[in-house]
Motif scaffolding. Structure first.
Motif, PDB file in Angstrom:
ATOM      1  N   PRO A  88       0.831  -1.213   0.000  1.00  0.00           N
ATOM      2  CA  PRO A  88       0.000   0.000   0.000  1.00  0.00           C
ATOM      3  C   PRO A  88       0.868   1.268   0.000  1.00  0.00           C
ATOM      4  O   PRO A  88       0.968   1.980   0.993  1.00  0.00           O
ATOM      5  N   ARG A  89       1.509   1.513  -1.120  1.00  0.00           N
ATOM      6  CA  ARG A  89       2.374   2.683  -1.287  1.00  0.00           C
ATOM      7  C   ARG A  89       2.115   3.299  -2.648  1.00  0.00           C
ATOM      8  O   ARG A  89       1.631   2.638  -3.552  1.00  0.00           O
ATOM      9  N   THR A  90       2.485   4.556  -2.757  1.00  0.00           N
ATOM     10  CA  THR A  90       2.462   5.196  -4.076  1.00  0.00           C
ATOM     11  C   THR A  90       3.876   5.185  -4.631  1.00  0.00           C
ATOM     12  O   THR A  90       4.854   4.976  -3.903  1.00  0.00           O
ATOM     13  N   PHE A  91       3.997   5.450  -5.906  1.00  0.00           N
ATOM     14  CA  PHE A  91       5.296   5.492  -6.574  1.00  0.00           C
ATOM     15  C   PHE A  91       6.243   6.455  -5.875  1.00  0.00           C
ATOM     16  O   PHE A  91       7.416   6.148  -5.673  1.00  0.00           O
ATOM     17  N   LEU A  92       5.743   7.603  -5.487  1.00  0.00           N
ATOM     18  CA  LEU A  92       6.602   8.622  -4.886  1.00  0.00           C
ATOM     19  C   LEU A  92       7.050   8.283  -3.471  1.00  0.00           C
ATOM     20  O   LEU A  92       7.995   8.878  -2.967  1.00  0.00           O
ATOM     21  N   SER A  93       6.402   7.319  -2.826  1.00  0.00           N
ATOM     22  CA  SER A  93       6.817   6.930  -1.476  1.00  0.00           C
ATOM     23  C   SER A  93       7.902   5.856  -1.490  1.00  0.00           C
ATOM     24  O   SER A  93       8.426   5.494  -0.446  1.00  0.00           O
ATOM     25  N   ALA A  96      14.597   5.157  -4.530  1.00  0.00           N
ATOM     26  CA  ALA A  96      15.013   5.188  -5.939  1.00  0.00           C
ATOM     27  C   ALA A  96      15.123   3.783  -6.531  1.00  0.00           C
ATOM     28  O   ALA A  96      14.706   3.553  -7.676  1.00  0.00           O
ATOM     29  N   GLU A  97      15.654   2.851  -5.790  1.00  0.00           N
ATOM     30  CA  GLU A  97      15.813   1.479  -6.296  1.00  0.00           C
ATOM     31  C   GLU A  97      14.455   0.826  -6.547  1.00  0.00           C
ATOM     32  O   GLU A  97      14.241   0.154  -7.562  1.00  0.00           O
ATOM     33  N   GLU A  98      13.523   1.017  -5.615  1.00  0.00           N
ATOM     34  CA  GLU A  98      12.184   0.447  -5.778  1.00  0.00           C
ATOM     35  C   GLU A  98      11.446   1.105  -6.947  1.00  0.00           C
ATOM     36  O   GLU A  98      10.719   0.436  -7.688  1.00  0.00           O
ATOM     37  N   ARG A  99      11.623   2.418  -7.126  1.00  0.00           N
ATOM     38  CA  ARG A  99      11.010   3.102  -8.271  1.00  0.00           C
ATOM     39  C   ARG A  99      11.514   2.519  -9.575  1.00  0.00           C
ATOM     40  O   ARG A  99      10.734   2.259 -10.492  1.00  0.00           O
TER      41      ARG A  99
END
Length: 157
Positions: A88-93, A96-99
């Motif tokens: 339950p996260r947004t892209f911006l949360s 950098a590696e996870e994005r």
């Protein structure tokens, strides 16, 4: 960044052309995709440019079909961690590696529109960022226009 207005948040908001929070998300996604200092040859990034002014100008002038598509793609990218990582996260949360991992998974989708979403954002972000004279100079582009776009000159509409 030399020769342009300082970075600022988007100022516009419209039910048809992007609410204020969506415009802020766009700027943040551009900052994630075009990071400052990622390479010594290009010390600038979207966070160093007036991308809020770019977003306002783009959404005011672009055809409505483009704006609707960009907004739909923004929501897809923002909610991708929930769909792809089950978190339950947004892209911006994400860090950098996870994005990067989320963008890579989107780019591997068998669904064409999903697969092209990261490329659309990189392209749109680069339309603004790479149009700045300081970026042209760092990239060694010739000929170049030493006058920044109107949105990057200050308080453009």
């Amino acid at each position: 960044m030399p020769g342009v207005a300082p970075p600022r948040a988007p100022r516009g908001s419209s039910a048809l052309r992007g609410f204020g929070f969506e415009r802020r998300w766009l700027v943040r996604v551009f900052e994630a995709l075009i990071p400052s200092g990622a390479d010594a040859r290009m010390p600038f990034g979207a966070a160093d440019a007036p991308m809020g002014a770019f977003v306002d100008d783009l959404l005011a002038r672009a055809p409505l079909t483009f704006v609707v598509g960009l907004r739909a793609t923004l929501w897809l990218i923002m909610l991708a961690p929930l769909l792809l990582l089950g978190r339950p996260r947004t892209f911006l949360s994400l860090d950098a590696e996870e994005r990067d991992a989320v963008l890579a998974r989107l780019a591997e989708s068998s669904i064409y529109l999903v697969r092209e979403a990261p490329l659309l954002f990189k392209t749109v972000g680069c339309l603004g960022f790479c149009g700045l004279p300081a970026v042209h100079a760092k990239l060694g582009l010739h000929p170049r226009d030493d006058e920044p776009p109107s949105w990057a000159q200050g308080d453009a509409p």
